[in-house]
Design an enzyme around this catalytic site. Sequence first.
Site, PDB file in Angstrom:
ATOM      1  CE  LYS A 256       3.721   6.917  -3.577  1.00  0.00           C
ATOM      2  NZ  LYS A 256       4.430   7.979  -4.346  1.00  0.00           N
TER       3      LYS A 256
ATOM      4  CB  SER B 138       4.713   6.407  -7.804  1.00  0.00           C
ATOM      5  OG  SER B 138       5.030   7.403  -6.856  1.00  0.00           O
TER       6      SER B 138
ATOM      7  CB  SER C  67       4.931  10.373  -7.650  1.00  0.00           C
ATOM      8  OG  SER C  67       5.740   9.586  -8.481  1.00  0.00           O
TER       9      SER C  67
END
Lengths: 446, 50
Positions: free
Chosen positions: A78, A152, A176
Amino acid sequence: VSLDLRRIVDVAPLVKKGDVSPVDLVKSCLEQIDARPELNAFITRLDNHALTEAKQHESEIRSGRYRGPLHGIPIAIKDLIDVAGTKTTSASALPAVEATTDAPVITALRTAGAIIIGKTNLHEFAFGTTSDETAFGPVRNPHDVSRSAGGSSGGSAAALATGMCFGALGTDTGGSIRIPSAVCGTVGLKPTLGEISCAGVVPLSTTMDHVGPMTRNVPDAALMYEVLTGRSPLTIRDSSDRVTFGVPQAYFCDRLDDGARQGLDCARRALAQLGHVVRDVDVAHAAWTPETYLHIVLPEASAYHATWLERSPSSYSPGVRLRLEMGRYLLAEDYVRALRLRTELTHAVDAAMEGCDVLLLPAQPTAAPPVGATSVTVAGTQEPVRAMMLRLTQLFNMTGHPSIALPVAHTVDHLPRGLQIVGRQGQTPRLLEIAMSVEKQFAQCG
Amino acid sequence: MAAPPTSIEAWLAAAIADAERRGLPELKPLLETIARSTASLRAAYESLKR
């Protein structure tokens, strides 16, 4: 024993024996990235680095050097986490800084032999649940590109679901990791709070941020967790014990769509038929969760972003900027009240787990919402998308209990649904053991 | 003696005025939502004392 070449735990021994080449693994992932550009899963591709490393890893195998349980395995990161030599963009248009050192979690992965294949797209600064407020294009759900991949960590989940990597790292402050895993049909682990280092990770809420593995199955999540925490690999095994599952009712089961309810019911039946105990429980004061969470996350996020909000407010996505601005108005006295309620909620979850090994609940109240939607109707009630997607996950960021999302089959539509299993504080390995066992049973649902 | 908690109405009025002064009128509905959330938070907090 079935061999699934999508599973790290199956591929890694073949790499070790020299039967599968890390170069082929990397090429396979790059082909998948090329095949689905519309998903916007990646922000930074590291094709050349990854191929060069793969060749080196391949030659090391030939010369008898085996780095560890992730030797030659392509992993995506990420883009909120520092990888030396790459910009950490946080999916923002704000100027990004190139990291000079790896975050400790990256060092752990590399030491175990992982190959970093690229950095994945996300909801800007991890401050959202849909990954459609990003300077790099909305992350689209691989199962239906008109829908969100969740967030996210949406890019990581989309990449996993389509074979663009074998494992990924995500972060989880309100859900997330678990939210995108649930809506993309993958597995995501939020470990116990503080268990995995958040150093070298752009913070959202310094008291609720977690880093964790995202994978296609629970054994792979367990292996990555072992690597990230320095445990001996492959020591977490599926449990054959009889397990008591507590299913929290009020608040958690109040508003679910048919698919989420069906998935939960099916899991309950399957587990009971196997001799496990499944019983209803209640988490006292669970209804306090949204306001408590909001009064912690908003000011903590705003504190980190204060300088850039002054300097370059228009560089933020409009929605992210407004949430950060809101945090600047909250009173310190209300933040302190929220911290007090957080402690109370932590005791309440512990109390609900008395007599249970784990809690079992849906990971999401619905399937993935359409890209760009701001509200959805769930069981006849309209609610904001962000509030809906956080509703079942955010409590455990405040309390710190380990929690994992895993897919469950269903028959309502073609969209993935996820279940969530919550473990006791500090007992992430036990949670993973139980989740491995549950994952096997879920194959019978649907 | 401790000061009484800032009233939510006073807080909201001041926050909206400041947001408008800063050219952020779109914050108003969000601040109103936060005000309702703060009221719930404070009610929950007060219930702990009882």
